[in-house]
Design an enzyme around this catalytic site. Structure first.
Site, PDB file in Angstrom:
ATOM      1  NE  ARG A  95      36.111  36.568  48.504  1.00 25.59           N
ATOM      2  CZ  ARG A  95      36.038  37.057  47.276  1.00 25.59           C
ATOM      3  NH1 ARG A  95      34.912  37.580  46.839  1.00 25.59           N
ATOM      4  NH2 ARG A  95      37.075  37.031  46.460  1.00 25.59           N
ATOM      5  CG  ASN A 149      32.698  29.904  42.972  1.00 23.34           C
ATOM      6  OD1 ASN A 149      32.931  28.941  42.242  1.00 23.34           O
ATOM      7  ND2 ASN A 149      33.012  31.145  42.652  1.00 23.34           N
ATOM      8  CB  CYS A 171      33.607  28.632  36.214  1.00 22.24           C
ATOM      9  SG  CYS A 171      35.013  29.684  36.559  1.00 22.24           S
ATOM     10  CG  ASP A 172      33.199  34.531  35.619  1.00 22.05           C
ATOM     11  OD1 ASP A 172      34.234  34.015  36.078  1.00 22.05           O
ATOM     12  OD2 ASP A 172      32.631  35.477  36.177  1.00 22.05           O
ATOM     13  CG  HIS A 201      38.225  28.462  40.073  1.00 22.48           C
ATOM     14  ND1 HIS A 201      37.809  29.180  41.173  1.00 22.48           N
ATOM     15  CD2 HIS A 201      37.470  28.919  39.047  1.00 22.48           C
ATOM     16  CE1 HIS A 201      36.853  30.023  40.826  1.00 22.48           C
ATOM     17  NE2 HIS A 201      36.620  29.881  39.543  1.00 22.48           N
ATOM     18  CE1 TYR A 264      40.197  31.600  41.761  1.00 19.66           C
ATOM     19  CE2 TYR A 264      39.764  31.911  39.429  1.00 19.66           C
ATOM     20  CZ  TYR A 264      39.499  32.233  40.748  1.00 19.66           C
ATOM     21  OH  TYR A 264      38.548  33.174  41.056  1.00 19.66           O
ATOM     22  NE  ARG A 284      38.847  40.357  44.558  1.00 21.71           N
ATOM     23  CZ  ARG A 284      38.962  41.370  43.708  1.00 21.71           C
ATOM     24  NH1 ARG A 284      40.025  42.163  43.773  1.00 21.71           N
ATOM     25  NH2 ARG A 284      38.065  41.595  42.799  1.00 21.71           N
TER      26      ARG A 284
HETATM   27  P1  NAD Z   1      27.265  38.562  47.353  1.00 22.11           P
HETATM   28  O1  NAD Z   1      27.479  38.210  48.775  1.00 22.11           O
HETATM   29  O2  NAD Z   1      27.399  39.962  46.906  1.00 22.11           O
HETATM   30  O3  NAD Z   1      25.784  38.084  46.927  1.00 22.11           O
HETATM   31  C1  NAD Z   1      25.233  36.864  47.275  1.00 22.11           C
HETATM   32  C2  NAD Z   1      23.780  37.030  47.707  1.00 22.11           C
HETATM   33  O4  NAD Z   1      23.282  35.729  48.090  1.00 22.11           O
HETATM   34  C3  NAD Z   1      23.569  37.949  48.925  1.00 22.11           C
HETATM   35  O5  NAD Z   1      22.651  38.958  48.622  1.00 22.11           O
HETATM   36  C4  NAD Z   1      23.061  37.011  50.015  1.00 22.11           C
HETATM   37  O6  NAD Z   1      22.144  37.606  50.890  1.00 22.11           O
HETATM   38  C5  NAD Z   1      22.421  35.903  49.211  1.00 22.11           C
HETATM   39  N1  NAD Z   1      22.291  34.620  49.909  1.00 22.11           N
HETATM   40  C6  NAD Z   1      23.180  34.048  50.758  1.00 22.11           C
HETATM   41  N2  NAD Z   1      22.709  32.861  51.171  1.00 22.11           N
HETATM   42  C7  NAD Z   1      21.515  32.664  50.556  1.00 22.11           C
HETATM   43  C8  NAD Z   1      20.572  31.604  50.576  1.00 22.11           C
HETATM   44  N3  NAD Z   1      20.764  30.519  51.312  1.00 22.11           N
HETATM   45  N4  NAD Z   1      19.459  31.732  49.817  1.00 22.11           N
HETATM   46  C9  NAD Z   1      19.264  32.843  49.072  1.00 22.11           C
HETATM   47  N5  NAD Z   1      20.131  33.871  49.017  1.00 22.11           N
HETATM   48  C10 NAD Z   1      21.247  33.776  49.747  1.00 22.11           C
HETATM   49  O7  NAD Z   1      28.251  37.629  46.524  1.00 22.11           O
HETATM   50  P2  NAD Z   1      28.815  37.823  45.040  1.00 22.11           P
HETATM   51  O8  NAD Z   1      30.212  38.284  45.113  1.00 22.11           O
HETATM   52  O9  NAD Z   1      27.860  38.570  44.247  1.00 22.11           O
HETATM   53  O10 NAD Z   1      28.876  36.321  44.535  1.00 22.11           O
HETATM   54  C11 NAD Z   1      27.729  35.504  44.493  1.00 22.11           C
HETATM   55  C12 NAD Z   1      28.105  34.070  44.173  1.00 22.11           C
HETATM   56  O11 NAD Z   1      28.525  33.953  42.820  1.00 22.11           O
HETATM   57  C13 NAD Z   1      29.242  33.507  45.015  1.00 22.11           C
HETATM   58  O12 NAD Z   1      29.011  32.155  45.276  1.00 22.11           O
HETATM   59  C14 NAD Z   1      30.430  33.668  44.108  1.00 22.11           C
HETATM   60  O13 NAD Z   1      31.467  32.810  44.464  1.00 22.11           O
HETATM   61  C15 NAD Z   1      29.788  33.299  42.797  1.00 22.11           C
HETATM   62  N6  NAD Z   1      30.486  33.700  41.582  1.00 22.11           N
HETATM   63  C16 NAD Z   1      30.799  32.708  40.724  1.00 22.11           C
HETATM   64  C17 NAD Z   1      31.408  32.978  39.528  1.00 22.11           C
HETATM   65  C18 NAD Z   1      31.756  31.846  38.647  1.00 22.11           C
HETATM   66  O14 NAD Z   1      32.498  32.007  37.716  1.00 22.11           O
HETATM   67  N7  NAD Z   1      31.259  30.642  38.891  1.00 22.11           N
HETATM   68  C19 NAD Z   1      31.692  34.297  39.201  1.00 22.11           C
HETATM   69  C20 NAD Z   1      31.354  35.299  40.084  1.00 22.11           C
HETATM   70  C21 NAD Z   1      30.734  34.996  41.284  1.00 22.11           C
HETATM   71  C1  G6P Z   2      36.065  34.835  38.898  1.00 22.35           C
HETATM   72  C2  G6P Z   2      35.824  33.386  39.191  1.00 22.35           C
HETATM   73  C3  G6P Z   2      34.708  33.254  40.186  1.00 22.35           C
HETATM   74  C4  G6P Z   2      35.027  34.025  41.437  1.00 22.35           C
HETATM   75  C5  G6P Z   2      35.292  35.471  41.090  1.00 22.35           C
HETATM   76  C6  G6P Z   2      35.799  36.207  42.313  1.00 22.35           C
HETATM   77  O1  G6P Z   2      34.990  35.383  38.230  1.00 22.35           O
HETATM   78  O2  G6P Z   2      35.507  32.642  38.048  1.00 22.35           O
HETATM   79  O3  G6P Z   2      34.496  31.906  40.459  1.00 22.35           O
HETATM   80  O4  G6P Z   2      33.948  33.967  42.352  1.00 22.35           O
HETATM   81  O5  G6P Z   2      36.267  35.551  40.094  1.00 22.35           O
HETATM   82  O6  G6P Z   2      35.857  37.564  42.062  1.00 22.35           O
HETATM   83  P1  G6P Z   2      35.945  38.607  43.253  1.00 22.35           P
HETATM   84  O7  G6P Z   2      35.973  39.908  42.552  1.00 22.35           O
HETATM   85  O8  G6P Z   2      34.703  38.385  44.093  1.00 22.35           O
HETATM   86  O9  G6P Z   2      37.185  38.286  43.998  1.00 22.35           O
HETATM   87 MN    MN Z   3      34.724  30.619  38.749  1.00 24.24          MN
END
Ligand code: NAD
Ligand code: G6P
Ligand code: MN
Length: 442
Positions: A95, A149, A171-172, A201, A264, A284
């Site tokens: 990232r 994502n 998405c949250d 977004h 966004y 970030r």
């Molecule tokens: P993070 O890196 O803390 O956690 C992700 C985990 O996934 C890690 O423990 C990693 O080892 C694991 N991982 C990576 N590749 C993998 C694979 N191929 N198979 C199984 N596990 C795997 O990340 P985070 O900040 O907790 O975010 C996690 C995901 O959630 C990201 O894609 C982020 O963008 C998404 N997210 C989405 C929203 C939303 O609104 N849609 C909100 C928050 C986070």
């Molecule tokens: C929001 C969005 C997610 C994004 C996250 C990033 O929750 O909806 O899609 O992954 O923000 O937050 P962060 O704290 O990881 O920058």
């Molecule tokens: Mn999102």
């Protein structure tokens, strides 16, 4: 009596897992639980999370809930009922590159938007498609509720390969925007029926009907946004990035006062301002590594050392509740309303039929029922969305066809990119940075 459910969290080691589990536990009456399985490719992170989740469950006195942490897909998915997916392929280290490489060229560097988002998309598609394959093989009846994502790109890729997949992409952000507006301007969000359209977004509210006040309150919220900038709500307290993001909603609304924007959109409408406010050396990803990631490790470490009190330290707002509400909506046919990422198929009548859009939808036992807009959208929004959809589709083409040319077209069309020369430079740097993750492009 509903059967007790097995929930598998793909990306179990994610920092968001405790918030989701807390919501699962808070809703035990609607979501009876027999087992939580944490699946992750990173054993250390998964084991840390196992300790935290076991601690949470013991605190609740739930002796009959099994917890499993595993790196073996067959163990993780066989017979599970729900998969909550939140993987991050390449982790925070990648990232950081997504953010810093475009920034080095003066362009937006962001997790899901701009070229950082596209680079992440190219990594994330293979990771998520693999999860979907495991679920097809070991738990074909399970529902996948996906937070991974970049959501629009993931959704497009999965639906091309598995058109009938039982998967919901959510998405949250809309819920977080609504919560922040309600806290700042003194409303109760529980009374709202919001209407919104866009891409993930990348969208706009058209109406917020308040059931108590019995009227659309969007016009008055727009007036407030124009004159009174929002403060981050408590779940993002002290967070500079989110504070700036919510302030930018006022800038957008002052200039384009027809709708409440998704925050966004700042990356597409005011990329110059965003770049100006970003520290090239500390983006970030650095903040999250020094914040959430470190904090999670510390919680696990305390438990490992036998600390019994004041261990849990997290607040993810509505993030966990939102995904749990989706699961209970399916399980109990609750027909709750969410903003979801779905194939357009006429929901936005004058946008291409095969776009992936974000619109309100009801969820019940048979899955998602999106709500169609009653009117065509305006040319300003349509023009922005069409370009973005085309760019995302080209990126997904590039992934499946392993096509350098399609990737270059996608990068060039991305609206944070001013010319094809810089698009190519960044693409070539991203190919090298992502050599362990992207398909080899020809
Ligand atoms: P993070 O890196 O803390 O956690 C992700 C985990 O996934 C890690 O423990 C990693 O080892 C694991 N991982 C990576 N590749 C993998 C694979 N191929 N198979 C199984 N596990 C795997 O990340 P985070 O900040 O907790 O975010 C996690 C995901 O959630 C990201 O894609 C982020 O963008 C998404 N997210 C989405 C929203 C939303 O609104 N849609 C909100 C928050 C986070
Ligand atoms: C929001 C969005 C997610 C994004 C996250 C990033 O929750 O909806 O899609 O992954 O923000 O937050 P962060 O704290 O990881 O920058
Ligand atoms: Mn999102």
């Amino acid at each position: 009596m509903t059967k007790k459910q097995i929930i598998t969290i793909a990306g179990g080691g994610s920092t968001y897992t405790p918030g989701i589990i807390q919501a699962v536990l808070n809703n035990a009456d609607r979501l009876p639980l027999s087992e939580i399985r944490l699946y992750d490719i990173d054993k250390q992170r998964n084991n840390d999370m196992y300790l935290i989740i076991r601690y949470m469950i013991e605190k609740e006195g739930l002796t009959d809930v099994t917890i499993v942490a595993t790196e073996t897909p067959e163990v993780a998915f066989t017979g599970c009922d729900f998969v909550f997916s939140q993987i991050r392929v390449g982790g925070m280290k990648m990232r950081e590159k997504d953010e810093k490489i475009p920034l080095n060229h003066g362009l937006v560097g962001q997790e899901t938007c701009g070229l950082g988002g596209f680079a992440y998309g190219m990594r994330s598609m293979s990771g998520l498609l693999e999860i979907v394959e495991f679920v097809q093989k070991f738990a074909p009846d399970a529902w996948i509720l996906n937070y991974t994502n970049p959501e629009s790109i993931i959704s497009e890729a999965v639906r091309r390969k598995f058109p009938h997949i039982k998967m919901i992409n959510a998405c949250d952000m809309t819920i977080s925007i609504e919560e922040t507006i309600a806290v700042n301007y003194g409303y109760d969000r529980k009374n709202w029926i919001p209407t919104y359209y866009g891409l993930n977004h990348f969208g706009w509210y058209t109406n917020i009907y308040d059931k108590e006040l019995k009227r659309d309150i969007m016009p008055e919220i727009i007036e407030k946004l124009k004159t009174q900038e929002m403060q981050v709500a408590d779940f993002n307290e002290g967070d500079k990035t989110w504070q700036e993001a919510f302030q930018m909603m006022s800038v957008i609304t002052k200039n384009f006062p027809t709708n409440i924007p998704n925050n966004y959109l700042e990356y597409y409408l005011y990329p110059d301002m965003v770049v100006e406010h970003t520290d090239l050396n500390y983006t970030r990803a650095n903040m999250v590594m020094d914040g959430r990631e470190k904090n999670t490790k510390e919680m696990a470490e305390k438990i490992r050392n036998g600390v019994k009190d004041d261990v849990l330290n997290f607040n993810f707002g509505e993030h966990g509740q939102y995904i749990v509400d989706m699961a209970t909506s399916i399980l109990n046919d609750e027909r709750r309303r969410f903003m979801l990422i779905v194939p357009n198929q006429g929901a936005i009548p004058n946008l291409r039929f095969d776009a992936v859009v974000e619109v309100p939808a009801y969820v019940g036992a048979t899955g998602v029922e999106p709500i169609s807009l009653r009117e065509p959208i305006c040319d300003f929004h349509k023009g922005m969305m069409e370009a973005q959809v085309a760019a995302e589709k080209l990126l997904v083409d590039a992934f499946f066809e392993k096509s350098y040319q399609k990737a270059l077209q996608a990068f060039t069309l991305n609206q944070t990119v001013p010319n094809a020369r810089v698009a190519k430079k960044i693409l070539d740097e991203m190919i090298i940075a992502n050599k362990d993750y992207w398909p080899e492009l020809r």
